[in-house]
Design an enzyme around this catalytic site. Structure first.
Site, PDB file in Angstrom:
ATOM      1  N   THR A 397       0.833  -1.182   0.000  1.00 15.40           N
ATOM      2  CA  THR A 397       0.000   0.000   0.000  1.00 15.40           C
ATOM      3  C   THR A 397       0.876   1.244   0.000  1.00 15.40           C
ATOM      4  O   THR A 397       2.084   1.179   0.155  1.00 15.40           O
ATOM      5  CB  THR A 397      -0.878   0.004   1.260  1.00 15.40           C
ATOM      6  OG1 THR A 397      -0.029  -0.180   2.389  1.00 15.40           O
ATOM      7  CG2 THR A 397      -1.879  -1.120   1.223  1.00 15.40           C
ATOM      8  N   THR A 415      -3.878   0.903  -2.549  1.00 17.44           N
ATOM      9  CA  THR A 415      -3.084  -0.314  -2.693  1.00 17.44           C
ATOM     10  C   THR A 415      -3.333  -1.033  -4.007  1.00 17.44           C
ATOM     11  O   THR A 415      -4.378  -0.867  -4.640  1.00 17.44           O
ATOM     12  CB  THR A 415      -3.398  -1.288  -1.541  1.00 17.44           C
ATOM     13  OG1 THR A 415      -2.543  -2.419  -1.621  1.00 17.44           O
ATOM     14  CG2 THR A 415      -4.850  -1.757  -1.595  1.00 17.44           C
ATOM     15  N   LEU A 416      -2.344  -1.846  -4.390  1.00 16.30           N
ATOM     16  CA  LEU A 416      -2.489  -2.858  -5.436  1.00 16.30           C
ATOM     17  C   LEU A 416      -2.344  -4.254  -4.837  1.00 16.30           C
ATOM     18  O   LEU A 416      -2.360  -5.238  -5.554  1.00 16.30           O
ATOM     19  CB  LEU A 416      -1.421  -2.670  -6.527  1.00 16.30           C
ATOM     20  CG  LEU A 416      -1.581  -1.468  -7.454  1.00 16.30           C
ATOM     21  CD1 LEU A 416      -0.302  -1.236  -8.252  1.00 16.30           C
ATOM     22  CD2 LEU A 416      -2.765  -1.657  -8.395  1.00 16.30           C
ATOM     23  N   ASN A 417      -2.168  -4.346  -3.529  1.00 15.71           N
ATOM     24  CA  ASN A 417      -1.863  -5.537  -2.747  1.00 15.71           C
ATOM     25  C   ASN A 417      -0.369  -5.816  -2.800  1.00 15.71           C
ATOM     26  O   ASN A 417       0.383  -5.234  -2.041  1.00 15.71           O
ATOM     27  CB  ASN A 417      -2.671  -6.759  -3.168  1.00 15.71           C
ATOM     28  CG  ASN A 417      -2.639  -7.854  -2.105  1.00 15.71           C
ATOM     29  OD1 ASN A 417      -2.564  -7.555  -0.919  1.00 15.71           O
ATOM     30  ND2 ASN A 417      -2.680  -9.114  -2.510  1.00 15.71           N
ATOM     31  N   ASP A 439      -6.828 -11.139  -0.615  1.00 12.00           N
ATOM     32  CA  ASP A 439      -7.202 -10.756   0.746  1.00 12.00           C
ATOM     33  C   ASP A 439      -8.454 -11.470   1.243  1.00 12.00           C
ATOM     34  O   ASP A 439      -8.802 -11.367   2.419  1.00 12.00           O
ATOM     35  CB  ASP A 439      -7.399  -9.234   0.839  1.00 12.00           C
ATOM     36  CG  ASP A 439      -6.089  -8.505   1.055  1.00 12.00           C
ATOM     37  OD1 ASP A 439      -5.061  -9.171   1.230  1.00 12.00           O
ATOM     38  OD2 ASP A 439      -6.098  -7.261   1.050  1.00 12.00           O
ATOM     39  N   SER A 468      -9.596  -5.699   4.397  1.00 14.73           N
ATOM     40  CA  SER A 468      -8.345  -4.964   4.282  1.00 14.73           C
ATOM     41  C   SER A 468      -7.796  -4.671   5.668  1.00 14.73           C
ATOM     42  O   SER A 468      -8.508  -4.775   6.667  1.00 14.73           O
ATOM     43  CB  SER A 468      -8.591  -3.643   3.538  1.00 14.73           C
ATOM     44  OG  SER A 468      -7.479  -2.783   3.630  1.00 14.73           O
ATOM     45  N   SER A 469      -6.522  -4.297   5.721  1.00 13.63           N
ATOM     46  CA  SER A 469      -5.921  -3.815   6.974  1.00 13.63           C
ATOM     47  C   SER A 469      -5.631  -2.327   6.930  1.00 13.63           C
ATOM     48  O   SER A 469      -5.058  -1.775   7.871  1.00 13.63           O
ATOM     49  CB  SER A 469      -4.617  -4.578   7.260  1.00 13.63           C
ATOM     50  OG  SER A 469      -4.881  -5.944   7.511  1.00 13.63           O
ATOM     51  N   GLY A 490       0.719  -3.977   4.705  1.00 14.56           N
ATOM     52  CA  GLY A 490      -0.048  -5.212   4.752  1.00 14.56           C
ATOM     53  C   GLY A 490      -0.658  -5.434   6.123  1.00 14.56           C
ATOM     54  O   GLY A 490      -1.246  -4.538   6.726  1.00 14.56           O
TER      55      GLY A 490
END
Length: 585
Positions: A397, A415-417, A439, A468-469, A490
């Protein structure tokens, strides 16, 4: 408003003396999400400004945001310009092809709100989409194929924010112009871009559309001194500036997205894109030692568990135990275990599952969890069980923080992960696509790429948003804004943000010290307490004697923060990633 006021007074008293930041070296396990720190003995200098400030993980984007503020734009105008610029200058996480959460504070209305532009699963997403023939989780499906791509939300989120909360002084085309110029003219490969491209080389070379942009003709990554030119991306941003989100979710760009995703094995359709909507949600609110915490709600777990973690720790005398002491780290780690166990059990997309928010955020639930924590030993994972919080009620992120002259603020995490997402550029459109659907919990107990486990609440489903986080967060005291913060990282985002607040409130650090302080993280599973280098060997030995399995890691996260006190703005750009900048005027 003690912490922010102390920041201002400390910097003024010390004549803006820089805080030395220990050099970090990234562990191989985290290399996917963050490139290594190269600059040894880096100096960390916070920025002080009187009118407006932006802190971002890439310097040119931060300067673009400040220029918008200087020309009379508000924090939301600035945020849109920064986000579009990051899609060009910080491609491993800045994006058009991903999603995120924007927390907005409107000072004149004393109002906070959240724009949820999290990616969404395509309509054709069965619950077993990431399982193999034996019914076991197949990580390759959720990380390396088109099945991993969620319907992007970034463009819809930015357009919604500008339409409802922009100043009206700038059109979308005007805010997009700097990003278009950078994409068309090219950006110099240096700092984070030079660090991250070699790490992503294998991911990018799988796709010809990506290799043409990010790799040389011999397959090697662009290197320091080269110029990254992104003409297709410039054209797409230009179209968005002229026609808004319809230029992305319908027509030629949408067709390119769908063609690329389906060619990579995915199931996305034009209808999936056309039907996507960003959602405005109420933020979550909590308190910690007299400070109000405002953060983002599900489908992010970030805000829930930042507040829950601080609720648990509020009952312990952390200030007496001292920053980074074995006693304080032990309590933090045990509280983190309980929080991540709750995350696995209860969190998911609130539009599709019931999330017991009221219970999870309550002081009573925190008190019960606190009673479960032994003071003299570490608990095994099987000893940590999620407690029923109450009846249900009806990685990589990037983050930036902005405060304008009127006191409005934005905390935005996107994000794109993975770093560079799936690694796949939508052919002919120039932007990278996410692999965010990793995710989801492929099956109960199966870990995702960050080691997080989940259950039925976060199972894949049609048009569902994965958990998500991300945790863009603001801190208030006496009704006044005092901190805007957030971080990539993450699964560690929750503990980074909570740790920053602990360092400011409990341990009396100023913003620079809190940003540079060594971080600690435990997510219940795996059974490992991670600490950044900088925690003393004596402390580590004491933690091991308590039964903790301690792993010393290199740098993680990159918190970008702005503090506000007594008419002063103080920005701290985390030096864990090269090129981060706090800029103001």
């Amino acid at each position: 408003m003690r912490p922010a006021r102390d920041v201002a007074r400390s910097f003024l008293r010390q004549g803006l003396i820089a805080i030395a930041l220990a050099a970090f070296c990234l562990s191989p396990a985290a290399a996917e999400s963050q490139p290594p720190i190269i600059s040894q003995g880096a100096r960390f200098l916070p920025v002080v400004a009187g009118h407006g400030m932006a802190s971002a993980q890439e310097g040119a984007a931060a300067e673009i945001g400040v220029d918008v503020l200087r020309r009379g734009g508000n924090a939301v105008d600035s945020a849109v310009a920064v986000a579009l610029a990051l899609a060009v200058t910080f491609p491993r996480a800045g994006n058009l092809g991903g999603g995120g959460f924007m927390l907005i504070y409107l000072a004149h209305e004393n109002k906070t709100l959240v724009i949820d532009y999290r990616e969404m699963a395509p309509a054709d997403t069965p619950s077993n989409v990431f399982l193999n023939e034996a019914g076991e989780a197949d990580p390759a499906k959720s990380r390396d194929t088109g099945l991993a791509v969620g319907v992007p939300g970034t463009v819809a989120g930015l357009c919604l924010a500008l339409r409802k909360y922009g100043s009206g002084k700038f059109s979308l085309a005007e805010l997009a112009a700097p990003a278009i110029a950078l994409a068309r003219g090219g950006v110099l490969v240096e700092e984070d871009l030079a660090d991250s491209l070699p790490l992503a080389q294998q991911r990018l070379r799988r796709w010809p559309s990506s290799a043409r942009i990010f790799l040389r003709s011999d397959g090697s990554p662009l290197a320091r001194g080269d110029r990254l030119v992104q003409r297709d991306l410039a054209s797409v941003i230009e179209a968005i500036g002229a026609r808004g989100e319809s230029a992305f979710y319908e027509g030629p760009v949408a067709e390119k997205i769908v063609a690329s995703v389906r060619a990579a094995g995915g199931r996305m359709t034009l209808e999936d894109l056309k039907s996507y909507r960003a959602i405005e949600r109420e933020p979550l609110r909590g308190s910690y030692r007299g400070h109000e915490i405002v953060s983002v709600p599900p489908p992010s777990s970030g805000g829930v568990h930042v507040i829950e973690l601080l609720n648990i720790l509020e009952g312990f005398p952390l200030a007496e135990q001292g920053a980074n002491s074995a006693a304080s780290i032990h309590l933090e780690a045990e509280a983190m275990k309980s929080v991540y166990a709750d995350r696995a059990a209860y969190l998911g997309d609130p539009d599709q599952v019931e999330v017991p928010l009221k219970g999870l955020l309550s002081k009573a639930h925190a008190a019960r969890l606190r009673q479960e924590i032994p003071l003299s030993r570490a608990r095994r994972p099987d000893e940590v069980k999620p407690l029923d919080p109450a009846p249900y009620e009806s990685d990589q992120t990037t983050h930036f923080s902005i405060v304008d002259a009127a006191g409005d603020a934005v905390a935005n995490t996107t994000t794109l992960n993975f770093s560079y997402g799936l690694g796949l550029v939508a052919d002919g459109a120039g932007f990278l696509l996410n692999n965010e659907l990793d995710d989801f919990a492929a099956k109960p107990g199966a870990p995702n790429a960050f080691g997080l486990v989940g259950g039925a609440a976060n199972a894949p489903a049609p048009r569902k948003r994965p958990l998500s986080s991300m945790a863009p967060t603001m801190l208030f005291h006496g009704g006044e804004l005092e901190l805007v913060t957030g971080s990539p990282g993450g699964s560690r985002i929750i503990t980074i943000v909570a740790g920053l607040i602990l360092d400011l409130v409990d341990f009396g650090m100023n913003l620079a010290e809190a940003t540079a302080a060594p971080r600690v993280h435990h997510q219940w599973l795996p059974a490992q307490l991670e600490v950044e280098r900088g925690v003393s060997p004596d402390t580590i030995r004491l933690l091991e004697a308590l039964g903790h399995n301690v792993a010393v890691r290199g740098a993680w996260g990159s918190a970008q923060s702005v503090a506000r006190a007594n008419g002063m703005l103080l920005g701290a750009a985390d030096a864990r990633s090269r090129g981060a900048r706090a800029a103001g005027y």
